[in-house]
Scaffold this motif. Sequence first.
Motif, short mmCIF file in Angstrom:
data_model
loop_
_atom_site.label_atom_id
_atom_site.label_comp_id
_atom_site.label_asym_id
_atom_site.label_seq_id
_atom_site.Cartn_x
_atom_site.Cartn_y
_atom_site.Cartn_z
N ARG A 17 0.28 -1.64 0.26
CA ARG A 17 -0.11 -0.06 -0.06
C ARG A 17 0.79 1.28 0.51
NH1 ARG A 17 -2.72 -3.11 3.51
NH2 ARG A 17 -4.68 -3.33 2.73
N GLY A 18 1.59 1.30 0.68
CA GLY A 18 3.02 2.56 1.25
C GLY A 18 3.28 2.55 -0.20
N ILE A 19 3.61 1.15 -0.99
CA ILE A 19 3.99 1.82 -2.94
C ILE A 19 3.28 2.42 -3.52
CG2 ILE A 19 5.81 0.06 -3.89
CD1 ILE A 19 6.41 -1.84 -1.86
N GLY A 22 3.31 6.14 -3.69
CA GLY A 22 4.30 6.55 -3.79
C GLY A 22 5.47 6.99 -2.62
N GLU A 23 5.25 6.40 -1.72
CA GLU A 23 5.60 6.88 -0.45
C GLU A 23 7.37 5.91 -0.43
OE1 GLU A 23 3.59 5.07 3.12
OE2 GLU A 23 1.90 6.78 2.21
N SER A 24 8.79 6.45 -0.34
CA SER A 24 9.24 6.37 0.42
C SER A 24 10.00 4.82 0.97
CB SER A 24 10.82 7.04 0.37
OG SER A 24 10.61 7.50 1.67
N ASN A 25 10.46 4.12 1.57
CA ASN A 25 11.04 3.09 2.65
C ASN A 25 11.21 4.54 3.71
OD1 ASN A 25 10.84 0.93 0.28
ND2 ASN A 25 13.64 1.17 0.25
N LYS A 26 11.86 5.23 3.70
CA LYS A 26 11.73 5.19 4.72
C LYS A 26 10.29 6.21 5.41
CE LYS A 26 14.55 9.65 6.95
NZ LYS A 26 15.59 10.55 6.44
N GLU A 27 9.59 6.55 4.68
CA GLU A 27 8.30 7.10 4.79
C GLU A 27 7.28 6.23 5.49
OE1 GLU A 27 7.25 10.75 2.09
OE2 GLU A 27 7.07 8.89 1.13
N ALA A 29 8.78 2.95 6.15
CA ALA A 29 9.23 3.22 8.23
C ALA A 29 8.53 3.46 9.10
CB ALA A 29 10.49 2.81 8.24
N ARG A 30 8.41 4.85 8.83
CA ARG A 30 7.81 5.85 9.85
C ARG A 30 6.63 5.56 10.11
NH1 ARG A 30 9.08 10.93 7.30
NH2 ARG A 30 11.20 10.15 7.96
N ALA A 31 5.83 5.64 9.15
CA ALA A 31 3.98 5.47 9.24
C ALA A 31 3.84 3.78 9.78
CB ALA A 31 3.86 5.21 7.94
N LEU A 32 4.71 2.72 9.87
CA LEU A 32 3.97 1.57 10.08
C LEU A 32 4.62 1.74 11.08
CD1 LEU A 32 4.48 -0.63 6.88
CD2 LEU A 32 2.68 0.13 8.47
N GLY A 33 6.43 2.54 12.38
CA GLY A 33 6.76 2.42 12.79
C GLY A 33 7.92 1.15 13.15
N ILE A 34 8.33 1.06 12.30
CA ILE A 34 9.33 0.13 11.65
C ILE A 34 10.90 0.54 11.57
CG2 ILE A 34 7.73 -2.73 11.96
CD1 ILE A 34 7.79 -1.93 8.60
N ALA A 35 11.61 -0.25 11.76
CA ALA A 35 12.28 -0.02 10.83
C ALA A 35 13.37 0.43 10.01
CB ALA A 35 14.14 -0.84 11.09
N THR A 38 14.01 -3.16 7.93
CA THR A 38 12.61 -4.03 8.11
C THR A 38 11.60 -3.73 6.08
OG1 THR A 38 13.03 -4.13 10.19
CG2 THR A 38 10.65 -5.17 9.13
N VAL A 39 11.44 -2.51 5.97
CA VAL A 39 10.54 -1.99 5.08
C VAL A 39 12.06 -2.23 3.84
CG1 VAL A 39 9.98 0.06 3.70
CG2 VAL A 39 9.42 -0.32 6.46
N LYS A 40 12.79 -2.47 3.65
CA LYS A 40 13.44 -2.81 2.34
C LYS A 40 13.30 -4.08 2.12
CE LYS A 40 16.86 0.53 2.52
NZ LYS A 40 18.51 1.29 3.13
N GLY A 41 13.82 -5.03 3.07
CA GLY A 41 13.42 -6.76 3.32
C GLY A 41 12.31 -6.63 2.79
N HIS A 42 10.87 -6.56 3.54
CA HIS A 42 9.45 -6.68 3.31
C HIS A 42 9.29 -5.96 1.44
CE1 HIS A 42 8.26 -7.22 6.39
NE2 HIS A 42 8.65 -6.85 7.39
N VAL A 43 10.27 -4.44 0.48
CA VAL A 43 10.05 -4.78 -0.31
C VAL A 43 10.68 -6.04 -0.94
CG1 VAL A 43 10.32 -2.99 -1.91
CG2 VAL A 43 9.76 -2.31 0.75
N GLN A 44 11.76 -6.49 -0.69
CA GLN A 44 12.19 -7.01 -1.68
C GLN A 44 11.40 -8.51 -1.77
OE1 GLN A 44 14.57 -7.09 -3.50
NE2 GLN A 44 14.50 -5.02 -3.06
N HIS A 45 10.79 -9.12 -0.59
CA HIS A 45 9.64 -10.17 -0.58
C HIS A 45 8.41 -9.77 -1.57
CE1 HIS A 45 11.19 -10.90 3.73
NE2 HIS A 45 12.26 -11.09 2.83
#
Length: 68
Positions: A17-19, A22-27, A29-35, A38-45
Amino acid sequence: AAPPLSTLSPRELDIQRGIARGESNKEIARALGIALTTVKGHVQHVLRKLCLSSRVQAAVVATSHGVV
């Protein structure tokens, strides 16, 4: 055709949904309260599970399936 979105975990759907918004990985991460890492790993998955090669493709799939 890409595998169905049902192959994604609930967290991966959050990332998708974040992708699509148009949100960046940093955005995301901030919205979900995760590192950021972690977001980068989830994006790859997400990309791997849906047999996609880019965030743009992921956004198109999410939008066409009503995820956003």
